[in-house]
Design an enzyme around this catalytic site. Sequence first.
Site, mmCIF file in Angstrom:
data_model
loop_
_atom_site.group_PDB
_atom_site.id
_atom_site.type_symbol
_atom_site.label_atom_id
_atom_site.label_comp_id
_atom_site.label_asym_id
_atom_site.label_seq_id
_atom_site.Cartn_x
_atom_site.Cartn_y
_atom_site.Cartn_z
ATOM 1 C CB CYS A 231 -1.122 -0.045 1.338
ATOM 2 S SG CYS A 231 -1.873 -1.548 1.355
ATOM 3 C CB SER A 232 3.411 1.891 -2.530
ATOM 4 O OG SER A 232 2.619 2.029 -3.539
ATOM 5 N N GLY A 235 4.375 6.914 -1.434
ATOM 6 C CA GLY A 235 5.730 6.694 -1.743
ATOM 7 C C GLY A 235 6.923 7.001 -0.872
ATOM 8 C CG ASN A 236 7.038 10.027 2.272
ATOM 9 O OD1 ASN A 236 7.194 10.522 1.409
ATOM 10 N ND2 ASN A 236 6.122 10.426 2.979
ATOM 11 C CB CYS A 403 -0.232 5.805 11.565
ATOM 12 S SG CYS A 403 -1.620 6.042 9.968
#
Length: 531
Positions: A231-232, A235-236, A403
């Site tokens: 689940c990109s 992109g961090n 998170c």
Amino acid sequence: MARRKPIIAQRSLAKERKPEEMRPSNAERSAYFARREAAKVLRSTLQGDARRRAVGSIKSLVYSPSIRNKKATFALVCQTLKRLSIIKDVMEEANVLSAKWKGVSLYGDAEKYLMLKKDALHSALSRILSRKGVKNVEDLVALDKFSEQKPRYVRVNTLKIDTENAIRELRQEYEVQKDDMVPDLLILPPGADLHKHPLVTNGSIFLQGKASSMAAVALGPKPGWEVIDACSAPGNKTLHLASLMKGKGKIIACELNEERVKRLKYNVKLAGATSILCVSSCPPPICIRKIPDKLKILLDEIMRISPMRSKPSIYVEVKHGDFLKLDPNDPSYSKVRAILLDPSCSGSGTAFERLDHLLPSHSAGHSDHADVRRLQKLAGFQKKVLEHALSFPAVERIVYSTCSIHQIENEDVVSSVMHLASSHGFQLATSFPQWPRRGLPAFDGSEHLLRTDLTTDKEGFFIALFVRKGVQKPKDYERNAEDHTDIAGRTKAYKPRKPLNIFIAKMLKVFPHPHFKLPRKKTMELISQDI
């Protein structure tokens, strides 16, 4: 007529003086518009918070194109929300919000009215300070446990710049320290605004929190590996993986949302990744899979003999599609050795980043049935994607992170898949052993889990590391990714290099070349043609 002349003269004189006397300065105009824009953002934020249907985070509302003075508006919104409870107490104490004014949304009139009541408001504030036993408003705000500011963290993109050079550049404006746990992570003072800094705009550094940066480090990919970021976007973490892999290997970055795919591709390009291949579940008319076979052979051959092949190259395959639809038994994923899984979650641990801790619902600790149902739905999805990640046959390491501060999304999800994980040879491992805060004691083995605390660390995060031992690997598995990756970033079995195609040799004018062996017959033909 004689009596009217002085009146007319006075009116004309007043008209001449009025533009000069009444015209506000640029600073006053800027402050006025900032107050109006802040009022609009506050109204949307507070109404959405009251209905539990936020139209966006505070930052997204402030940084929308419709807001002109973003910096001043953002400061006003934050300061107002920090002092919202105090403002309400003062208003009630002064009894200035009579029935006539409650619910009125006229910015200018309301502001003028409150200025007329300034003495009453000051008296009310003095009485509140006396009751609370503090001297000023700052002391009142300091009573809030969330008043301490969070440091600004930035991660150095080592694909573009080394850490020491980044520190040297940043120290021209800020005090900079290295983080003692996460490599290439720097700590700057709270409130440091880097959004327009050249190192940010050119992709040399990324604004990324410490807890978020710990996920990729916990996964621990090595140079040359194939990795899936399930689940990109934005992109961090994908780009952090690329840095940890020293610019060698392949990353398959999955993202379902089309708009987030665009952001992902932009960030990958900004970071300096060598190649992007976008594979869509609904491929466009022009797609790498539709390139003729002869052209693909030509591209592979050019890449093989190109001097650029001697340099580190990280391939990021941006896959616009659902991670759950990837077939673990597909040969394309037979050499995937690690999966980073950071699925959609409640985001309850990002209160400081999203500024949710400033909202009334957070202060009240509000929770209703809708919130519980939402958490249950998220947990079901998280369990499903984690089970899918565990089914890839060659995977050795999986990081599941959220998170979120809720047990239902963290320990409960991990506990629910432990039987399946054991059947596939996985077990929990301890990431960052020196970190003091571990998982909640919900099941045996939860001490391996990692948590960050929303109050202490200013970010609530969760990390679970699954490790599998004794995976059967092909003999050529450890060869450098340079020998395994073609122009499209697809991994292939290692084979001895074939003789250089004659037509390619003519086109590139590389004959004779010490790395290529041409058959004697072909060599004589080339010499006879005076190549």
